[in-house]
Structure formats: C-alpha cells, structure tokens
Design a protein around this motif. Structure first.
Motif, PDB file in Angstrom:
ATOM      1  N   PRO A 194      -7.836  10.099   0.575  1.00  0.00           N
ATOM      2  CA  PRO A 194      -8.481  10.441   1.846  1.00  0.00           C
ATOM      3  C   PRO A 194      -7.724   9.797   3.007  1.00  0.00           C
ATOM      4  CG  PRO A 194     -10.079   9.613   0.248  1.00  0.00           C
ATOM      5  CD  PRO A 194      -8.732   9.354  -0.328  1.00  0.00           C
ATOM      6  N   GLN A 195      -7.696  10.481   4.148  1.00  0.00           N
ATOM      7  CA  GLN A 195      -6.958   9.974   5.295  1.00  0.00           C
ATOM      8  C   GLN A 195      -7.498   8.631   5.767  1.00  0.00           C
ATOM      9  OE1 GLN A 195      -4.158  11.363   6.419  1.00  0.00           O
ATOM     10  NE2 GLN A 195      -3.896   9.610   7.776  1.00  0.00           N
ATOM     11  N   ASP A 196      -8.835   8.444   5.665  1.00  0.00           N
ATOM     12  CA  ASP A 196      -9.384   7.170   6.119  1.00  0.00           C
ATOM     13  C   ASP A 196      -8.948   6.017   5.223  1.00  0.00           C
ATOM     14  OD1 ASP A 196     -10.872   7.991   3.946  1.00  0.00           O
ATOM     15  OD2 ASP A 196     -12.805   7.405   4.761  1.00  0.00           O
ATOM     16  N   PHE A 197      -8.729   6.293   3.928  1.00  0.00           N
ATOM     17  CA  PHE A 197      -8.233   5.245   3.032  1.00  0.00           C
ATOM     18  C   PHE A 197      -6.783   4.908   3.358  1.00  0.00           C
ATOM     19  CE2 PHE A 197      -6.069   3.948  -0.924  1.00  0.00           C
ATOM     20  CZ  PHE A 197      -6.777   2.781  -1.176  1.00  0.00           C
ATOM     21  N   SER A 232      -0.264  13.438   1.842  1.00  0.00           N
ATOM     22  CA  SER A 232      -1.345  12.474   1.730  1.00  0.00           C
ATOM     23  C   SER A 232      -2.549  13.030   0.997  1.00  0.00           C
ATOM     24  CB  SER A 232      -1.759  12.022   3.131  1.00  0.00           C
ATOM     25  OG  SER A 232      -2.150  13.134   3.902  1.00  0.00           O
ATOM     26  N   ARG A 236      -2.890   1.157   5.704  1.00  0.00           N
ATOM     27  CA  ARG A 236      -1.908   0.903   6.770  1.00  0.00           C
ATOM     28  C   ARG A 236      -2.318  -0.308   7.609  1.00  0.00           C
ATOM     29  NH1 ARG A 236       1.031   5.054   8.957  1.00  0.00           N
ATOM     30  NH2 ARG A 236      -0.656   6.549   8.554  1.00  0.00           N
ATOM     31  N   ASN A 237      -3.586  -0.347   7.989  1.00  0.00           N
ATOM     32  CA  ASN A 237      -4.078  -1.437   8.835  1.00  0.00           C
ATOM     33  C   ASN A 237      -4.097  -2.780   8.110  1.00  0.00           C
ATOM     34  OD1 ASN A 237      -4.481   0.383  10.919  1.00  0.00           O
ATOM     35  ND2 ASN A 237      -6.618   0.785  10.358  1.00  0.00           N
ATOM     36  N   GLU A 266      -5.367   5.102   6.259  1.00  0.00           N
ATOM     37  CA  GLU A 266      -5.386   4.292   7.467  1.00  0.00           C
ATOM     38  C   GLU A 266      -5.847   2.871   7.172  1.00  0.00           C
ATOM     39  OE1 GLU A 266      -4.056   5.103  10.315  1.00  0.00           O
ATOM     40  OE2 GLU A 266      -3.487   6.963   9.315  1.00  0.00           O
ATOM     41  N   GLN A 267      -6.795   2.732   6.236  1.00  0.00           N
ATOM     42  CA  GLN A 267      -7.271   1.403   5.848  1.00  0.00           C
ATOM     43  C   GLN A 267      -6.122   0.599   5.225  1.00  0.00           C
ATOM     44  OE1 GLN A 267     -10.361   1.466   2.888  1.00  0.00           O
ATOM     45  NE2 GLN A 267     -10.812  -0.714   3.066  1.00  0.00           N
ATOM     46  N   GLU A 279       1.721  11.469  15.537  1.00  0.00           N
ATOM     47  CA  GLU A 279       1.068  10.629  14.540  1.00  0.00           C
ATOM     48  C   GLU A 279       0.956  11.297  13.180  1.00  0.00           C
ATOM     49  OE1 GLU A 279       0.327   7.626  15.306  1.00  0.00           O
ATOM     50  OE2 GLU A 279       0.630   7.757  17.471  1.00  0.00           O
TER      51      GLU A 279
END
Length: 593
Positions: free
Chosen positions: A6-9, A2, A14-15, A11-12, A507
């Motif tokens: 960025p990990q937050d992107f 990954s 994915r959500n 997750e965004q 996770e």
C-alpha cells in the motif's frame, strides 16, 4: 512498481529511514552546506561528486547520473527490485510488513524471496537439530570437537548436519508439507534421471547469511573418509545465493568493521567462526579464495583498510596478490599477514591466543612490502635476476594504486629496498605507457546544467517561479527529449489544475527517470528571491536565442537546397526576421520577451 505494498506503507517506510543515515552506512558523507557529499559509490573517482539532500530526502551522483530517493539508492547500489528495497528498509526500521493476499493465500507468495528464505531457515534449523541431538551426527560432533568448536559456538552459528541418506531432506519435506519444487529451487535437492535426491549427504552444514543475517545458502564439509567427493561444497547459484556477492560472517562483523574501519579477510568459514568466537569480530571470508569487484565494493562501504590472512602456501600467496589488485583498484588500502608455516587463523588463534593474532594484524606490512618480503625468501633474492622478478611483481600492485602521490613516494622507498636506480625503476613501472603524475580529468566533474533543467527546477521550486516560466516560455523553444515532455506536462497541469497538482507529478514513485532528474535538481544551487527573477529572465532569453539560432541554421540550409528564386527570396525574408528578433533580444539587457 509499488503495487506489492500500500502507498501509505511505502511512505511510512520512507519516513522511517532518513536518507543520510541509510546512505551514510554505505558511503562516508561530509557536510557540504545544506547537503552532504562523498565519493560516488557507483564510479571510481577521487573528487566527491555524490550529494545527498536531507531536506528533500534525495541523492544525486554527478559522475554517474544516478539519483532519486532512499528506495532508488538501494535499487541501484544493491541491484534490488523496488519491493525488495521496501522490505530491506522496513526491516531496518523494524516495521512489520503488511499481509498481502495473493491467489487466496495470506502473506508472501509461495516461491517468492521471503518465502524461500523462510524455507531455507527451516531447513537450517532441521540440520542444526540433527547435529545437536541425532545419534547419526556423532561423527559431525566429533569433528567439531577436534576443531575445538563447542556446543555453544555451534548454536551461535547454527551449524548443522545433513544425514547420510539420499532422501533425508525429502522425507522431512513430506512431513512438513514443503513442496519439493521449492527445495529444488533452493539447490537443496537435485532432479536426477530416476527421481529427486538430497544434494548434501553426511556433511557438516555451515549456514551462509546475507548482510541482513538471513540464511541464503550453505557451505557443506564432507565427513565421510575416503569418499570420492569434494571436501567442501557450496550451495549452487540460486535466487538467494550468489557466492560472488556474499561475505561469510559479515552480518556479525558489520558493527566492528564500521568502528575499526579495518577488515581481516581469511580463507574459510572455520577460520572466521573461531576468530569471531574469540573476540576478533572484524573478520570475514569470501565464498572461495577469489574476491569479486562486488565484494570489494561491499568492503569499501565499511572499511578503509583490508588485512589478508590466507594460508602461507603458494596458493594462498597467489590468492592474496590477486585479491589485493581487486581491492587496490577500489581505493582500499591493503596489507597482509604472513602466518608461520603450517598455520591458518583458526590454528594460530587456538595455539597463540587472540592477542597474538591481533598483534600480527596491527603490525601487518603494506601489500607491496609483504610482496617484497615473500621474494626475499627466494634463493635468488641477492641476484639481479631475483630483484628484477620482484620489481616486475611489485609493479603490477603499484599500478593498481589510484593515489598518484602515494605511488611516487612508494617508488622512492622501493629504490632503496630493491637497490635499483629510480630512472630504471620508473621506466619499468611506467612501461604500459602511463605518464607519471599526468593530469587527469576530474572523475567527479559536474556536467553542465541545461536550460530545461534550470527551468524545471524553478517550476518545482515555488508557484511564483513556476508561473513566470509558464507565462514566458513557448513549448517549441524547448529541446526535444524527456525534459521537454515533462515541462509540457507541468505546463498543462498548471493551466488545468494549478501548481500543486503540477508539482505532484514530480512525486510519482513509478517515474524512475523523473526521480533521477528531480534528485539532481534538488542538489542545484539556484538564485532565490529577487535574484531569481533576474536569473529566470536570462534563462528564458537564452532559451529563446537558442531556438532562434536553430531556426536560422535550418532556414540557411533550406536556402542552400532550394533552386526556385521566389522561394529563395521568401526564405531570405524569414531568415532576416529571425535575425532581427535575435538582435533585439541580445540588445535588450533586461532580457524581456
């Protein structure tokens, strides 16, 4: 895996992509309790073994062992890298990609896939501008006029013209500061002995889009009369363009295909352009006449039935028959249209209108009936030898049909049409050694769940069940392998940092094998509440008994190999101790350890 985003992107993305909706665009899913199930997209099966859990946002395929999250599904099904799966799903959710710094440059790394597509589409737009405005493209515009393709259609499909120059594109690249190495990588220019030159010269350029509508290559139609070159030339195989994985017009046809569940497959791009332009939207074309298994799987995602409409000549008939076999093996119903001699979809639609063409599609015969119809045209049809030839040809198509009941009924129908007894016809059709309606193992049968998998599932279920496993299971009892290592990793994490930290191990997006197993675990139905403790006791007891059985067998083998009497006596005592423990466990009905 990954690191590109960025990990937050991640997750965004994915959500923003519900796994049921994403996978539902590839596989027909039906509600099954708290999950959804469908036929596996990875194996050929009749009984659904593919499950999607909307609560956990994971999938698991029992017939292939594949499983994971929404990114993993695209990686397996589409053969994408993780970063490509993120990009595809970000595009689906209309999320802009974050800018990335690579070697001091903003955005995509030069030579990367997104950068290649950008250059390819810039070249496409240049070709298109030449077609629309350049005096040198007068012949190309005249050709389109002769095919009744107007300016609006040319704009819609971004049709272009490559100039009759050896370095026309090279000059354009110089003006646009596009590295020639990139054009060479795209197959647009060629490195010769005396330098680079344009691959496409004096040709009508038809852009080829992928499923997402991105231009990945071209089909180029020669315009020069008398030239000793192939009339049609495709882009070579590149990082973007693989003709066996593309269907022309699919990007525009997707919605109509999903709505009608029927695809019309024709031979050429002009056929597709004309039909789509005339409102026949559920039509696509392969890059050539041969459909690959990959293309068949693409079609299966969108439709249940394919109607072939190839040229009504010997080559067209042969291609229809060969492609029908490919689709039948994928479980797709196949029909075929027999256009009047001298017609293709383009000419037929222009002469007779789209309604007449749609009427032909609606009344298209089944592929076996179509094949018989072709043989009925032969002069020896009424002769036994002609009917024998027809039976032999039809049998190959018949054998490719996966539905045994449908095959049996088809034989009954063929008996009357071929005027051959059912006994003889069945002997011919089952000549490969198949047994009619023989019972077969279920393709989607679930494999047994190991004790380690069950314990792992409870470790991830709740802190209380995880605590029970930790307090009652010894590491040496576990069978060597990935699951043992993962359980021991969870045990250590729980002892050091608690259950939340241990649960977070599951996770980790980089852990592909963990993600696959975790997806399988979340499709398991486990006893809950008070029943969970009783079930866990049984599992722990079973695990301990299995460990003791292994120990006893090992000691018995050691006893047979040992010649020293004192050692034999010691081993015998150890075997007795293990057997006593085994006996005590078996008589302890509560399974306490």
């Amino acid at each position: 895996m990954s690191g590109l985003f960025p990990q937050d992107f991640i997750e965004q993305v994915r959500n923003a992509n519900d796994i049921v909706e994403v996978i539902g665009s590839y596989v027909q899913l039906k509600r099954a309790g708290a999950s959804f199930k469908g036929i596996s997209p990875f194996t050929k099966e009749k009984t659904p073994s593919f499950f999607v859990n909307p609560d956990k946002q994971v999938f698991y395929c029992f017939s292939s062992g594949q499983g994971g999250d929404v990114f993993r599904f695209l990686m397996v099904y589409e053969g994408l890298k993780f970063s490509e799966a993120v990009e595809r799903l970000a595009e689906r959710a209309k999320l802009p990609l974050p800018m990335r710094e690579r070697s001091g440059r903003r955005g995509e790394e030069p030579g990367g896939k997104a950068h290649l597509i950008e250059i390819q589409e810039n070249v496409r737009d240049w070709y298109h501008s030449l077609l629309m405005r350049s005096p040198a493209a007068a012949g190309a515009r005249e050709y389109l006029k002769s095919r009744q393709i107007g300016a609006e259609t040319a704009k819609r499909f971004r049709i272009g013209y490559s100039p009759n120059q050896w370095d026309g594109l090279i000059q354009w690249a110089g003006r646009q500061k596009v590295p020639l190495e990139v054009l060479e990588k795209l197959g647009l220019i060629i490195q010769g002995k005396s330098g680079r030159y344009d691959r496409f010269r004096d040709r009508l350029m038809i852009p080829i889009q992928n499923e997402s509508g991105k231009t990945v290559g071209f089909t180029a139609r020669l315009l020069s009369s008398g030239a000793k070159e192939a009339k049609y030339v495709n882009s070579p195989e590149t990082e973007l363009f693989s003709k066996g994985k593309l269907l022309f017009g699919l990007d525009r046809a997707k919605r109509a295909l999903m709505e009608k569940r029927v695809a019309i497959v024709c031979e050429g791009q002009i056929d597709t352009i004309t039909c789509q332009d005339q409102g026949i939207e559920n039509i696509v074309a392969p890059q050539g006449t041969a459909l690959t298994e990959y293309q068949a799987r693409i079609l299966k995602r969108y439709v249940d039935e394919v109607v072939f409409c190839f040229d009504p000549d010997g080559a067209g008939r042969s291609a229809t028959r060969k492609n029908a076999l490919t689709l039948l093996k994928e479980g797709i119903r196949v029909k075929a249209i027999a256009l009047p001699s001298g017609n293709d979809p383009d000419s037929f639609v222009r002469k007779q209108g789209p309604e007449a063409f749609q009427a032909l599609v609606s009344s298209a015969p089944d592929i076996i009936e179509w094949e018989l119809g072709e043989y009925r045209k032969e002069p020896d049809w009424e002769h036994p030898s002609g009917q024998a030839k027809a039976a032999q040809a039809v049998s190959e198509l018949w054998k490719a049909i996966p539905n045994e009941i449908y095959k049996e009924r088809m034989i009954e129908d063929l008996v009357s049409k071929l005027r051959i007894s059912s006994i003889i016809l069945k002997r011919e059709f089952y000549s490969t050694g198949e047994a009619p309606l023989a019972p077969r193992p279920r393709a989607g049968a679930k494999r047994g769940t190991s004790i380690e998998e069950t314990l792992l599932a409870y470790c991830l279920l709740s802190e209380s069940t995880a605590g029970y496993v930790l307090g009652h299971v010894q590491g040496e009892w576990l069978e060597e392998g990935f699951l043992k290592n993962w359980l021991l990793e969870i045990f250590q994490k729980m002892e050091e940092q608690g259950w939340e930290a241990a649960h977070a191990i599951a996770e980790t997006p980089e852990a592909e094998e963990k993600q696959r197993i975790r997806a399988r675990l979340f499709t398991m139905t486990l006893p809950q509440g008070k029943e969970a403790l009783s079930y866990l006791r049984q599992c722990v007891t079973g695990l301990h008994l299995r460990h003791l059985a292994v120990k006893i067998r090992a000691k018995q083998e050691e006893f047979r190999q040992t010649k020293d009497a004192a050692q034999k006596e010691q081993i015998q005592r150890e075997i007795h101790d293990f057997e006593k423990k085994e006996h005590d466990l078996r008589v302890n009905k509560e399974g306490k350890v």
